[in-house]
Design a protein around this motif. Structure first.
Motif, short mmCIF file in Angstrom:
data_model
loop_
_atom_site.label_atom_id
_atom_site.label_comp_id
_atom_site.label_asym_id
_atom_site.label_seq_id
_atom_site.Cartn_x
_atom_site.Cartn_y
_atom_site.Cartn_z
N CYS A 101 154.93 100.48 71.02
CA CYS A 101 153.97 100.93 70.03
C CYS A 101 154.00 100.02 68.80
N ALA A 103 152.84 100.41 64.83
CA ALA A 103 152.37 101.32 63.79
C ALA A 103 151.97 100.50 62.57
N GLY A 122 146.93 108.12 62.74
CA GLY A 122 147.40 108.60 64.03
C GLY A 122 147.16 107.59 65.14
N ARG A 123 147.28 108.08 66.36
CA ARG A 123 147.12 107.24 67.55
C ARG A 123 145.68 106.77 67.66
N GLN A 124 145.52 105.50 68.02
CA GLN A 124 144.20 104.90 68.16
C GLN A 124 143.81 104.84 69.63
N ARG A 127 144.41 99.76 72.58
CA ARG A 127 145.77 99.23 72.58
C ARG A 127 145.74 97.80 72.08
N VAL A 132 150.68 100.76 72.38
CA VAL A 132 149.94 101.83 71.73
C VAL A 132 149.79 101.46 70.26
N TRP A 134 149.03 102.80 66.39
CA TRP A 134 149.15 103.99 65.57
C TRP A 134 148.91 103.57 64.12
N LEU A 158 154.59 110.36 64.73
CA LEU A 158 154.78 109.17 65.57
C LEU A 158 156.07 109.28 66.36
N ALA A 161 155.66 111.57 69.24
CA ALA A 161 154.86 110.96 70.30
C ALA A 161 155.70 109.96 71.10
N ASP A 165 157.00 110.06 75.21
CA ASP A 165 156.51 109.02 76.10
C ASP A 165 157.53 108.81 77.23
#
Length: 174
Positions: A101, A103, A122-124, A127, A132, A134, A158, A161, A165
């Motif tokens: 990820c 961020a 938050g999460r987008q 990618r 991921v 964020w 985060l 999340a 995972d």
């Protein structure tokens, strides 16, 4: 300098160093920056680290980089072209180090750098090189929109999340 290693759980990507961080050579070094307290409050680190202990993040499977490498008094001094070029450099780092990820710490910078003018925290949906994406708020003390308790809560989302995972374990990020 970047704090990076292969296959980290998360790389926190600042916008660019402030003048104090640029002078000291450490990320989020200015007194009043809430990055380190937010990181600890959200459970990414077992204790509150100082900017001078930033390399200890690697043991927690966390890293740090910036979109733009040069220091300014404020991120508003950066051009759109610098932020877009920063996204390309970030993609290169993600391809090299393969974090789970990334961020990005600053919704405004993300919107410009990634050409996503309506992106929210938050999460987008997209990618970056397999990681991921964020968005978290900029933890600078200059960002009065978010106080420390709110930052801790958003950083904790985060962390939750990442913990959920199944593709990666976060040993040591308790």
């Amino acid at each position: 300098p970047d704090i990076l290693a292969n296959e980290l759980d998360v790389v926190f990507c600042g916008i660019n160093p402030g003048l104090y961080s640029g002078a000291t050579g450490h990320h989020f070094a200015r007194p009043g920056n809430r990055f380190w307290p937010a990181l600890h409050g959200a459970g990414f680190t077992p204790r509150l680290l100082s900017p001078w202990e930033e390399r200890e993040l690697l043991a927690q499977r966390c890293g740090i980089t910036n979109l733009v490498g040069h220091a300014t008094a404020g991120a508003d001094e950066l051009s759109a072209a610098e932020l877009v070029a920063g996204r390309r450099r970030l993609l290169s780092k993600v391809r090299r180090y393969a974090p789970a990820c990334v961020a990005v710490l600053g919704v405004g910078a993300y919107r410009v750098a990634f050409a996503r003018p309506t992106a929210t925290l938050g999460r987008q949906p997209e990618r970056l090189g397999g990681a991921v994406l964020w968005i978290l708020p900029n933890p600078s003390g200059l960002n009065a929109h978010y106080q420390l308790p709110e930052l801790v809560e958003l950083f904790h989302e985060l962390r939750d999340a990442l913990d959920g995972d199944a593709g990666r374990r976060r040993d040591g990020c308790q």
